[in-house]
Enzyme design. Structure first.
Site, PDB file in Angstrom:
ATOM      1  N   ASN A   9       0.869  -1.178   0.000  1.00 37.49           N
ATOM      2  CA  ASN A   9       0.000   0.000   0.000  1.00 37.49           C
ATOM      3  C   ASN A   9       0.905   1.227   0.000  1.00 37.49           C
ATOM      4  O   ASN A   9       1.507   1.552   1.023  1.00 37.49           O
ATOM      5  CB  ASN A   9      -0.891  -0.041   1.249  1.00 37.49           C
ATOM      6  CG  ASN A   9      -1.674   1.243   1.452  1.00 37.49           C
ATOM      7  OD1 ASN A   9      -1.754   2.077   0.552  1.00 37.49           O
ATOM      8  ND2 ASN A   9      -2.239   1.407   2.643  1.00 37.49           N
ATOM      9  N   LYS A  11       0.178   4.314  -0.271  1.00 37.03           N
ATOM     10  CA  LYS A  11      -0.422   5.517   0.329  1.00 37.03           C
ATOM     11  C   LYS A  11      -0.171   6.746  -0.574  1.00 37.03           C
ATOM     12  O   LYS A  11      -0.181   6.619  -1.789  1.00 37.03           O
ATOM     13  CB  LYS A  11       0.108   5.719   1.750  1.00 37.03           C
ATOM     14  CG  LYS A  11      -0.051   4.445   2.589  1.00 37.03           C
ATOM     15  CD  LYS A  11       0.142   4.661   4.054  1.00 37.03           C
ATOM     16  CE  LYS A  11      -0.021   3.319   4.772  1.00 37.03           C
ATOM     17  NZ  LYS A  11      -0.055   3.451   6.205  1.00 37.03           N
ATOM     18  N   HIS A  95      -9.549   1.263   4.873  1.00 34.87           N
ATOM     19  CA  HIS A  95      -8.252   1.392   5.535  1.00 34.87           C
ATOM     20  C   HIS A  95      -8.397   2.307   6.760  1.00 34.87           C
ATOM     21  O   HIS A  95      -9.192   3.255   6.737  1.00 34.87           O
ATOM     22  CB  HIS A  95      -7.223   1.966   4.566  1.00 34.87           C
ATOM     23  CG  HIS A  95      -5.839   1.944   5.137  1.00 34.87           C
ATOM     24  ND1 HIS A  95      -5.375   2.941   5.965  1.00 34.87           N
ATOM     25  CD2 HIS A  95      -4.851   1.030   5.051  1.00 34.87           C
ATOM     26  CE1 HIS A  95      -4.140   2.629   6.347  1.00 34.87           C
ATOM     27  NE2 HIS A  95      -3.798   1.481   5.808  1.00 34.87           N
ATOM     28  N   GLU A  97      -6.751   4.696   7.822  1.00 34.81           N
ATOM     29  CA  GLU A  97      -6.593   6.134   7.556  1.00 34.81           C
ATOM     30  C   GLU A  97      -7.864   6.716   6.932  1.00 34.81           C
ATOM     31  O   GLU A  97      -8.215   7.871   7.178  1.00 34.81           O
ATOM     32  CB  GLU A  97      -5.350   6.370   6.678  1.00 34.81           C
ATOM     33  CG  GLU A  97      -4.076   6.223   7.505  1.00 34.81           C
ATOM     34  CD  GLU A  97      -2.907   5.575   6.791  1.00 34.81           C
ATOM     35  OE1 GLU A  97      -2.847   5.604   5.550  1.00 34.81           O
ATOM     36  OE2 GLU A  97      -2.036   5.022   7.499  1.00 34.81           O
ATOM     37  N   GLU A 167      -5.538  -4.980  10.499  1.00 33.59           N
ATOM     38  CA  GLU A 167      -4.501  -3.985  10.734  1.00 33.59           C
ATOM     39  C   GLU A 167      -4.801  -3.244  12.037  1.00 33.59           C
ATOM     40  O   GLU A 167      -5.576  -2.264  12.024  1.00 33.59           O
ATOM     41  CB  GLU A 167      -4.459  -2.974   9.586  1.00 33.59           C
ATOM     42  CG  GLU A 167      -4.175  -3.597   8.234  1.00 33.59           C
ATOM     43  CD  GLU A 167      -3.573  -2.577   7.265  1.00 33.59           C
ATOM     44  OE1 GLU A 167      -2.456  -2.818   6.800  1.00 33.59           O
ATOM     45  OE2 GLU A 167      -4.194  -1.542   7.015  1.00 33.59           O
ATOM     46  N   GLY A 173       2.348   2.173  10.867  1.00 35.38           N
ATOM     47  CA  GLY A 173       3.307   3.267  10.730  1.00 35.38           C
ATOM     48  C   GLY A 173       4.005   3.635  12.025  1.00 35.38           C
ATOM     49  O   GLY A 173       4.662   4.661  12.111  1.00 35.38           O
ATOM     50  N   SER A 212       3.246  -2.167  10.394  1.00 40.77           N
ATOM     51  CA  SER A 212       4.692  -2.247  10.609  1.00 40.77           C
ATOM     52  C   SER A 212       5.290  -3.598  10.215  1.00 40.77           C
ATOM     53  O   SER A 212       6.192  -4.101  10.888  1.00 40.77           O
ATOM     54  CB  SER A 212       5.045  -1.886  12.059  1.00 40.77           C
ATOM     55  OG  SER A 212       4.669  -0.542  12.326  1.00 40.77           O
TER      56      SER A 212
HETATM   57  P1  PGA Z   1       2.776   0.306   7.678  1.00 44.26           P
HETATM   58  O1  PGA Z   1       1.318   0.521   7.022  1.00 44.26           O
HETATM   59  O2  PGA Z   1       3.311  -0.999   7.095  1.00 44.26           O
HETATM   60  O3  PGA Z   1       3.574   1.484   7.246  1.00 44.26           O
HETATM   61  O4  PGA Z   1       2.582   0.197   9.150  1.00 44.26           O
HETATM   62  C1  PGA Z   1       0.432  -0.550   6.798  1.00 44.26           C
HETATM   63  C2  PGA Z   1      -0.858  -0.053   6.206  1.00 44.26           C
HETATM   64  O5  PGA Z   1      -1.289   1.058   6.555  1.00 44.26           O
HETATM   65  O6  PGA Z   1      -1.476  -0.731   5.372  1.00 44.26           O
END
Ligand code: PGA
Length: 253
Positions: A9, A11, A95, A97, A167, A173, A212
């Site tokens: 992903n 982003k 997601h 976010e 997640e 993140g 992560s």
């Molecule tokens: P990250 O993000 O691997 O940077 O923690 C995962 C995601 O948001 O899908």
């Protein structure tokens, strides 16, 4: 047998030029792997160019969001048909976010999932609890509610098109990944709920872990029984780290 699924992903990162550079490198390192599925989800602006690079590749293409309506006066939004038109096969929906930065509700997400399937896109439904919910002992109820509502308009004969991504919001993140045991516990819960809803089709639905995921923790996550792959943010942005994640070490091999 569920084919392992490693998804990146991206982003809101990568201009078209940067996206092409990344996907060309990935194509060289993991573009012909057939025993696992590899997915990249660039920003909207790079989808078409990336799609053209991937015509002879095994790497699949995904988008990060879409609107549930076919078309209309929805300034700034993108429909499922528009994604299909540029060669997209998968779409990430719900997601964290989108939920927590842009205020997307379970109800909204429950409209997007069947709309994606009707347009021949394969949805990746993201679910996961926030840190305060985990601390309050609400992980199970939050995850099950998001799962149930997200899939509420998906009939059993369409269930095989769906992928779930667990997640935990506190792991995205932040560098704080769930331990393989913590993740497996929730994945088993999700598998059980899918079985109740869809019967034996649940065995074919892949459940990805995200939050992560890095080259140094992917092997132990993938060794867990109900972890069928990973949705990777930060570590999917360089060819070296994402290739290493795709080439995770199989337990026992
Ligand atoms: P990250 O993000 O691997 O940077 O923690 C995962 C995601 O948001 O899908």
């Amino acid at each position: 047998m569920r084919k392992p699924f490693l998804a990146g992903n991206w982003k809101m990162y990568k201009t078209v030029g940067e996206a092409l550079d990344l996907v060309r490198r990935l194509n060289i390192s993991v573009g012909q792997m057939r025993d696992r599925e590899v997915l990249v989800c660039p920003p909207f602006t790079a989808l078409k160019s990336v799609s053209q690079i991937l015509t002879d590749s095994q790497i699949r293409l995904g988008a990060q969001n879409m609107h549930y309506e076919k078309e209309g006066a929805f300034t700034g939004d993108i429909s499922a048909a528009m994604l299909v038109d540029v060669g997209v096969e998968y779409v990430i929906l719900g997601h964290s976010e989108r939920r927590h930065v842009f205020g997307e509700s379970d109800t909204l997400i429950s409209k997007k999932v069947p709309a994606a399937i009707s347009a021949n896109l394969k949805p990746i439904l993201c679910i996961g609890e926030k840190i305060e919910e985990r601390q309050a002992g609400q992980t199970q109820s939050v995850v099950l509610r998001q799962l149930e509502q997200g899939l509420s308009a998906v009939p059993k004969d369409h269930a095989a098109h769906v992928t779930i991504a667990y997640e935990p919001v506190w792991a995205i993140g932040t560098g704080h990944t769930a331990t393989p045991r913590q993740a497996q516990e929730v994945h088993a819960l999700i598998r059980g709920a899918l079985q109740k809803k869809f019967g034996s089709t649940a065995e074919t639905i892949r459940i990805l872990y995200g939050g992560s995921v890095k080259p140094d923790n992917i092997d132990s996550l993938m060794a867990e029984r109900d972890i069928d792959g990973a949705l990777v943010g930060g570590a999917s942005l360089t060819p070296e780290s994402f290739s290493r994640i795709v080439r995770y070490a199989n337990a026992g091999s």
